[in-house]
Design a protein around this motif. Structure first.
Motif, PDB file in Angstrom:
ATOM      1  N   SER A  36       0.809  -1.216   0.000  1.00  0.00           N
ATOM      2  CA  SER A  36       0.000   0.000   0.000  1.00  0.00           C
ATOM      3  C   SER A  36       0.846   1.271   0.000  1.00  0.00           C
ATOM      4  O   SER A  36       0.370   2.323  -0.436  1.00  0.00           O
ATOM      5  CB  SER A  36      -0.961   0.004   1.199  1.00  0.00           C
ATOM      6  N   TYR A  39       1.025   1.719  -3.800  1.00  0.00           N
ATOM      7  CA  TYR A  39      -0.160   1.990  -4.628  1.00  0.00           C
ATOM      8  C   TYR A  39      -1.023   3.135  -4.135  1.00  0.00           C
ATOM      9  O   TYR A  39      -1.766   3.724  -4.925  1.00  0.00           O
ATOM     10  CB  TYR A  39      -1.006   0.734  -4.841  1.00  0.00           C
ATOM     11  N   ASN A  42      -0.935   5.932  -6.220  1.00  0.00           N
ATOM     12  CA  ASN A  42      -0.457   5.350  -7.484  1.00  0.00           C
ATOM     13  C   ASN A  42       0.908   5.895  -7.890  1.00  0.00           C
ATOM     14  O   ASN A  42       1.066   6.591  -8.898  1.00  0.00           O
ATOM     15  CB  ASN A  42      -1.459   5.567  -8.619  1.00  0.00           C
ATOM     16  N   PRO A 218      -5.895   5.872 -12.240  1.00  0.00           N
ATOM     17  CA  PRO A 218      -6.529   5.799 -10.913  1.00  0.00           C
ATOM     18  C   PRO A 218      -5.592   6.305  -9.831  1.00  0.00           C
ATOM     19  O   PRO A 218      -4.382   6.047  -9.871  1.00  0.00           O
ATOM     20  CB  PRO A 218      -6.804   4.305 -10.740  1.00  0.00           C
ATOM     21  N   TYR A 220      -5.233   5.626  -6.217  1.00  0.00           N
ATOM     22  CA  TYR A 220      -5.765   4.662  -5.249  1.00  0.00           C
ATOM     23  C   TYR A 220      -5.716   5.195  -3.826  1.00  0.00           C
ATOM     24  O   TYR A 220      -4.776   5.895  -3.430  1.00  0.00           O
ATOM     25  CB  TYR A 220      -4.983   3.352  -5.327  1.00  0.00           C
ATOM     26  N   SER A 224      -8.287  -0.621  -2.218  1.00  0.00           N
ATOM     27  CA  SER A 224      -8.017  -0.520  -3.656  1.00  0.00           C
ATOM     28  C   SER A 224      -8.607  -1.648  -4.488  1.00  0.00           C
ATOM     29  O   SER A 224      -8.846  -1.480  -5.680  1.00  0.00           O
ATOM     30  CB  SER A 224      -6.507  -0.506  -3.885  1.00  0.00           C
ATOM     31  N   LEU A 226      -6.826  -4.122  -5.291  1.00  0.00           N
ATOM     32  CA  LEU A 226      -5.671  -4.638  -6.030  1.00  0.00           C
ATOM     33  C   LEU A 226      -5.162  -5.931  -5.409  1.00  0.00           C
ATOM     34  O   LEU A 226      -5.137  -6.090  -4.187  1.00  0.00           O
ATOM     35  CB  LEU A 226      -4.545  -3.602  -6.046  1.00  0.00           C
ATOM     36  N   ALA A 237      -9.352   0.976 -12.452  1.00  0.00           N
ATOM     37  CA  ALA A 237      -9.337   0.541 -11.053  1.00  0.00           C
ATOM     38  C   ALA A 237     -10.312  -0.604 -10.831  1.00  0.00           C
ATOM     39  O   ALA A 237     -11.419  -0.603 -11.372  1.00  0.00           O
ATOM     40  CB  ALA A 237      -9.705   1.710 -10.150  1.00  0.00           C
ATOM     41  N   THR A 243     -12.433   4.862  -6.089  1.00  0.00           N
ATOM     42  CA  THR A 243     -11.109   5.298  -6.534  1.00  0.00           C
ATOM     43  C   THR A 243     -11.216   6.582  -7.343  1.00  0.00           C
ATOM     44  O   THR A 243     -11.933   6.632  -8.344  1.00  0.00           O
ATOM     45  CB  THR A 243     -10.440   4.210  -7.395  1.00  0.00           C
TER      46      THR A 243
END
Length: 266
Positions: A36, A39, A42, A218, A220, A224, A226, A237, A243
């Motif tokens: 995290s 991301y 981003n 995106p 984030y 997320s 992800l 996203a 997002t």
């Protein structure tokens, strides 16, 4: 009629690219592997947008998941597979915050150091330049300790190290009104994401960036959607309703961080 055919043939020939002409180089591919800290905001897309706005053609992809460690990426083989399919010129590793401080015991941080070494070796074997991007700690002693531990891990793995924590601690004091942290007070805010991107840019290209840029991707937050799989940094996203889309960093902000960073170096 023959005259018109001759003129047409000359026109077509003039439009053709000469055999020896140089074609534009393909974008340099950069693969980010992290969690995290990587991301939120981003960073991969932000770095690519920064580089492209400053005359460096870059395409970013990522393998990220909340709370992930580099040891997990060694175990699941996702980085090895991505190196084979994506073929990046640069591999950027970012460990879970504080993992190398041994707060969870010596065994955990030894596993982290070994993971950095393993991924560095895998990256080099694929022809990528490998960098360890630092994490950060707020307390002065913890900040100095994480920088020392990360630098030692990078040195042991034979890769470059991009320091963040001490720069963040100093810059956030000198420019306290900037949004250094996410709303949760822990994850990167826009200013920290930009700092990460600028430190990477300086490490890779040897000069500071000069221009602001727009991130068309995106942006984030902590939640997320992800998972640890290869994806383009600007891909849609997984949770579009949760997002934000796109952000802009001004010339003035880039130059402000440049001045602060260069002030540290004097």
């Amino acid at each position: 009629m023959r005259r018109w055919m001759l003129l047409l043939s000359l026109l077509v020939a003039g439009m053709q690219v000469p055999a020896g002409a140089t074609q534009p180089a393909a974008p340099q591919r950069v693969l980010f592997v992290g969690n995290s800290l990587t991301y939120v905001g981003n960073l991969p897309a932000t770095f690519a947008a920064l580089a492209n706005a400053n005359d460096q053609r870059v395409h970013s992809a990522m393998i990220v998941q909340g709370g992930a460690t580099l040891e997990q990426r060694v175990a699941d083989g996702s980085v090895r597979q991505a190196l084979a399919s994506y073929r990046p010129a640069v591999l950027v590793l970012q460990e879970r915050g504080g993992e190398l401080l041994c707060g969870a015991g010596e065994a955990a941080c030894q596993a982290s150091r070994q993971a950095v070494q393993a991924l560095a070796a895998t990256g080099r074997q694929s022809g990528a330049r490998v960098l360890l991007l630092g994490s950060y700690q707020a307390h002065p002693r913890a900040s100095a300790a994480i920088v020392e531990a990360e630098r030692a891990a990078a040195l042991q793995a034979g890769i470059g190290y991009v320091e963040i924590s001490e720069s963040l601690r100093r810059l956030s004091t000198e420019a306290g009104t900037l949004a250094w942290y996410h709303a949760d007070g822990m994850h990167p805010g826009p200013a920290l994401t930009l700092l990460d991107a600028m430190q990477l840019y300086r490490a890779l290209f040897g000069v500071p960036p000069a221009r602001g840029f727009e991130v068309a991707a995106p942006v984030y937050a902590v939640r997320s959607g992800l998972h640890a799989e290869l994806r383009d940094a600007d891909a849609p996203a997984p949770l579009p309703a949760a997002t934000a889309q796109g952000t802009r960093y001004t010339d003035a902000l880039v130059m402000q961080l440049n001045a602060l960073l260069d002030g540290e170096r004097r």
